[in-house]
Write an enzyme that holds these catalytic residues in place. Structure first.
Site, PDB file in Angstrom:
ATOM      1  N   HIS A  87     -36.683 -79.181  39.200  1.00  0.00           N
ATOM      2  CA  HIS A  87     -36.967 -78.643  40.308  1.00  0.00           C
ATOM      3  C   HIS A  87     -37.830 -79.464  41.061  1.00  0.00           C
ATOM      4  O   HIS A  87     -37.708 -79.521  42.199  1.00  0.00           O
ATOM      5  CB  HIS A  87     -36.667 -77.205  40.041  1.00  0.00           C
ATOM      6  N   GLU A 144     -37.005 -82.659  42.251  1.00  0.00           N
ATOM      7  CA  GLU A 144     -35.789 -82.575  43.271  1.00  0.00           C
ATOM      8  C   GLU A 144     -36.566 -82.436  44.903  1.00  0.00           C
ATOM      9  O   GLU A 144     -36.323 -83.163  45.550  1.00  0.00           O
ATOM     10  CB  GLU A 144     -34.897 -81.454  43.346  1.00  0.00           C
ATOM     11  N   GLU A 158     -41.552 -70.172  45.266  1.00  0.00           N
ATOM     12  CA  GLU A 158     -39.921 -69.961  45.159  1.00  0.00           C
ATOM     13  C   GLU A 158     -39.610 -69.392  43.858  1.00  0.00           C
ATOM     14  O   GLU A 158     -38.747 -68.196  44.028  1.00  0.00           O
ATOM     15  CB  GLU A 158     -39.311 -71.290  45.316  1.00  0.00           C
TER      16      GLU A 158
HETATM   17 ZN   LIG Z   1     -36.590 -75.493  45.346  1.00  0.00          ZN
END
Ligand SMILES: [Zn+2]
Length: 306
Positions: A71, A74, A172
């Site tokens: 993640h 990314e 997040e």
């Molecule tokens: Zn994210």
């Protein structure tokens, strides 16, 4: 219906070999499969009479642990690349293109970078930015710290005061973990498939994210973000040959690298199992009616022919 010009199985096409062409009448299209001869990159074109074309690159990215490495990767590859060294090419593209879809997603075992547009040149412009992002990102240590984790003053008005962990993915995921249903999702994955990569959290458990080092992060990139591990997916009426020519040009200079081995499935259990987890509630919230229950059945494999 007018399908784009289709190649034939066995054809050589811009560095690729066409391995299969399958008519798909139910989808009013055809599936073209191809492999890049030098690197082993795979391509799949769902050719259809549709001017809305889609270009996507994906990599199998099995998470090594719960640090959210795939993640954070990314996020970080989309934070500037060699040919597009701006901080947020992704948001620049959103503002300036005619894209009908533009995103990046981390799944439990794979990371996807899709773009779609009704305008051919726009699609290839966007694809150019994405291909450069995934193969030539800058991946500066500062980017890793910003997107992943770093220490920052707990109170910005007290710069010399206590420090706390910060980071875009870290925050997040703290948000995601504060939702009991998201927690439940990760708990059942862990409990149901304990011997597979699906027991690990590719998005990142906030408790584990700070354990990720920049060195591990960089070696993960070198191993998995290689053409030999890439799957290109195209949809729409642009001829397969045009897509393959575009990709082939951008794979110049690459030889064969690492390809992720097939994912191992969970071995069946001999008896049902159960697992439990807890989640925090507010200090004054009543604990009644806050329990979640989930039940799973084994139905069989979703894989073709399995
Ligand atoms: Zn994210």
């Amino acid at each position: 219906m007018t399908l784009p010009i289709l190649p034939k199985p066995g054809d050589a096409c811009h560095g690729f070999r066409i391995t299969a062409v399958t008519p798909l009448p139910a989808l009013r299209g055809a599936a073209v499969q191809a492999i890049h001869e030098r690197t082993g990159a795979k391509a799949f074109h769902l050719a259809a009479d549709d001017a809305e074309n889609l270009f996507s690159i994906s990599f199998p990215t099995p998470p090594p642990d719960d640090t959210g490495l795939p993640h954070i990767m990314e996020h970080s590859v989309l934070a500037g690349s060699e040919r597009f060294p701006v901080r947020e090419p992704f948001f620049e593209m959103l503002k300036m293109s005619m894209s009908t879809f533009l995103n990046a997603m981390t799944g439990p075992d794979c990371t996807y970078y899709p773009v779609a547009s009704n305008v051919r040149q726009d699609l290839f412009n966007l694809a150019d930015v994405y291909v450069d992002a995934v193969f030539h990102p800058l991946l500066a240590e500062k980017t890793f710290q910003r997107e992943g984790h770093h220490l920052a003053p707990a109170k910005p008005e007290e710069p010399a005061g206590a420090l706390t962990v910060n980071g875009i993915v870290f925050n997040e995921m703290k948000g995601a973990y504060s939702d009991p249903e998201t927690r439940l999702y990760f708990t059942w994955l862990h409990g149901l498939l304990p011997d597979t990569i699906y027991a690990r959290n590719s998005a990142g458990d906030p408790a584990a994210i700070p354990n990720l080092t920049y060195t591990t992060f960089k070696s993960f990139f070198a191993r998995y973000y290689h053409p030999s591990n890439a799957l290109f997916f195209f949809y729409g009426d642009i001829p397969t040959a045009d897509y393959l020519a575009f990709v082939n040009e951008r794979l110049a200079g690459y030889d064969r690298g690492f390809t992720v081995p097939a994912i191992v499935s969970q071995a069946p259990w001999s008896a049902p199992r159960s697992c439990e987890d807890v989640y925090p509630i507010g200090p004054d919230d009543p604990a009644t009616g806050k329990t979640y229950l989930m039940l799973h059945w084994l139905l069989g494999s979703a894989l073709n022919g399995a």
